[in-house]
Every structure is written in structure tokens, then in C-alpha cells.
Design an enzyme around this catalytic site. Structure first.
Site, PDB file in Angstrom:
ATOM      1  N   GLY A   1      21.391  -0.597  26.660  1.00 50.03           N
ATOM      2  CA  GLY A   1      21.425   0.629  25.698  1.00 50.03           C
ATOM      3  C   GLY A   1      20.193   1.592  26.406  1.00 50.03           C
TER       4      GLY A   1
ATOM      5  N   GLN B 142      13.573   7.929  25.906  1.00 48.41           N
ATOM      6  CA  GLN B 142      13.090   7.041  26.816  1.00 48.41           C
ATOM      7  C   GLN B 142      13.374   7.980  28.485  1.00 48.41           C
ATOM      8  OE1 GLN B 142      15.751   3.600  25.723  1.00 48.41           O
ATOM      9  NE2 GLN B 142      14.054   2.551  26.813  1.00 48.41           N
TER      10      GLN B 142
ATOM     11  N   CYS C 141      13.159  -4.200  27.166  1.00 43.23           N
ATOM     12  CA  CYS C 141      13.262  -2.741  27.319  1.00 43.23           C
ATOM     13  C   CYS C 141      12.826  -2.255  28.410  1.00 43.23           C
ATOM     14  CB  CYS C 141      12.002  -2.336  26.182  1.00 43.23           C
ATOM     15  SG  CYS C 141      12.148  -0.440  25.962  1.00 43.23           S
ATOM     16  N   LEU C 142      13.927  -1.019  28.865  1.00 43.11           N
ATOM     17  CA  LEU C 142      13.487  -0.641  30.176  1.00 43.11           C
ATOM     18  C   LEU C 142      12.096   0.321  30.313  1.00 43.11           C
ATOM     19  CD1 LEU C 142      17.391   0.860  30.533  1.00 43.11           C
ATOM     20  CD2 LEU C 142      16.228  -1.227  31.694  1.00 43.11           C
TER      21      LEU C 142
ATOM     22  N   HIS D 125      17.106  -1.436  18.119  1.00 45.02           N
ATOM     23  CA  HIS D 125      16.226  -1.243  19.205  1.00 45.02           C
ATOM     24  C   HIS D 125      16.155   0.207  19.708  1.00 45.02           C
ATOM     25  CE1 HIS D 125      14.218  -2.495  22.841  1.00 45.02           C
ATOM     26  NE2 HIS D 125      14.763  -1.237  23.300  1.00 45.02           N
ATOM     27  N   GLU D 126      17.246   0.872  19.643  1.00 42.42           N
ATOM     28  CA  GLU D 126      17.425   2.100  20.067  1.00 42.42           C
ATOM     29  C   GLU D 126      17.004   3.170  19.078  1.00 42.42           C
ATOM     30  OE1 GLU D 126      17.905   2.337  22.906  1.00 42.42           O
ATOM     31  OE2 GLU D 126      18.778   0.501  23.517  1.00 42.42           O
TER      32      GLU D 126
ATOM     33  N   HIS E   6      13.598   3.687  18.988  1.00 39.32           N
ATOM     34  CA  HIS E   6      12.836   4.636  20.035  1.00 39.32           C
ATOM     35  C   HIS E   6      12.952   6.214  19.526  1.00 39.32           C
ATOM     36  CE1 HIS E   6      12.276   2.195  23.686  1.00 39.32           C
ATOM     37  NE2 HIS E   6      13.436   1.481  23.656  1.00 39.32           N
TER      38      HIS E   6
END
Ligand code: GNR
Ligand code: NI
Length: 168
Positions: free
Chosen positions: A46, A51, A92-93, A134-135, A138
Site C-alpha cells: 500500500g 508518504q 512501513c515504507l 494503516h494507509e 497516514h
């Protein structure tokens, strides 16, 4: 298409609250495609606009095995269907190299718009539910490290700050 740069914790821009998308034009479509390409290139399941330093309420995800089921969620929100929680070892990226167990509602109903602005709903459970939550976090300036102990979070911050000094 373009690969976009992904911000890393503790960059303060990851704490911004994203604004709703109101215009569904060609420029938005180019951005969505760049976000998808960036997610696939980084091997993430995702990616939220926040981000890549775009503070609009949209995210992409693909939790499929063969990486052939992209989802685009614009102005997403969710409702918890059951009180049951599920645990997942989250990464997480924007927090590269760290994984911690996070507990979140297991079954949710997601409401959003697609790339044309049409309304869509989907029921999510398991990894899809975890990933959508999670997204959406963000987009609200939250990170999975906010759910772990302050001690662990501080250690992660120090390690990443050290890495970032080396590479920038
Ligand atoms: O690639 C990702 N894997 C992942 C694993 C467990 C829970 C959430 C995620 S999302 C993450 C990509 C990312 O950082 N999205 O914001
Ligand atoms: Ni993330």
C-alpha cells in the site's frame, strides 16, 4: 510515469493531515499512476499520498499474491463491523527495516471514491483491513510506530536519523 520519493520517519511532513480530493481530472490520474508505480517499485502492499509529500486524501494498495489487483481509494473512511481485533506484524515504507505487532479492528466496511469520483464500498478483513487502516492513518498524520512503546519508537527514530545522515 514516475517513481516518487518516499518520506521517512521522523520527517515532520508525515504528520500533516491530508485534505479531501475535490477535482477528478487528468492531473489526478497521472498522480494515481505514479503512486501505483512507486508502490510496486518499492515492493509495498500500500502507499498513501502523504508518504510522497502530497497531502490529499488518496491511497493505493494491492495485497494480491501476483501484484495484479490494484485498488485506488479516494476520500476513504471506514466503519468497524465487529469488535474483534486482529494482530499483524506491520512494516512501513516510511519506517524502513522495522516491524512491530499492531492490533486493529479485524472486519471493516470501507467507503471511498474511485478515480472517476464514483462512490464505492468494500468489506475488508485480514491483511486488506490492516492495510486500509494503516494507509488511512497516514492521511491523518499517523504512523504504526505511534501504537508501540515510546522506548521502541525512540530507538527506531535514532537508528533512522543515523541512516539518514549517512545517505543525505
Ligand atoms: O508494504 C507494506 N506492508 C505492510 C505490512 C503490514 C501492515 C501494513 C503494511 S503497509 C506497507 C506499505 C506502507 O508503508 N504503506 O503505507
Ligand atoms: Ni506505511
Amino acid at each position: 510515469m514516475a517513481i516518487l520519493q518516499i518520506l521517512e520517519f521522523p520527517d515532520p511532513r508525515l504528520r500533516k493531515i491530508a485534505a479531501p480530493v475535490t477535482v477528478f481530472d487528468a492531473e489526478l490520474h497521472v498522480f494515481i499512476d505514479d503512486l501505483l508505480e512507486t508502490m510496486y517499485e518499492a515492493e509495498g502492499i500500500g502507499l498513501a499520498a502523504t508518504q510522497v509529500n502530497v497531502h490529499k486524501r488518496l491511497l493505493v494498495l494491492d495485497v494480491s499474491e501476483n501484484k495484479d489487483s490494484p485498488h485506488v481509494l479516494i476520500n476513504p473512511s471506514f466503519e468497524v463491523i465487529e469488535d474483534e481485533l486482529t494482530e499483524y506484524d506491520e512494516g512501513c515504507l516510511s519506517v524502513p527495516g522495522f516491524y512491530e505487532t499492531v492490533s486493529r479492528p479485524k472486519t471493516i466496511k470501507v467507503s471511498a471514491q474511485n478515480r472517476s469520483g464514483a462512490s464505492l464500498e468494500l468489506n475488508a478483513e485480514g491483511i486488506l483491513s490492516t492495510c486500509v487502516q494503516h494507509e488511512i492513518d497516514h492521511l491523518d498524520g499517523k504512523l504504526f510506530v505511534d501504537y508501540i512503546s515510546a522506548l521502541k519508537r525512540t530507538r527506531i527514530r535514532h537508528k533512522l536519523e543515523k541512516d539518514q545522515k549517512k545517505t543525505t
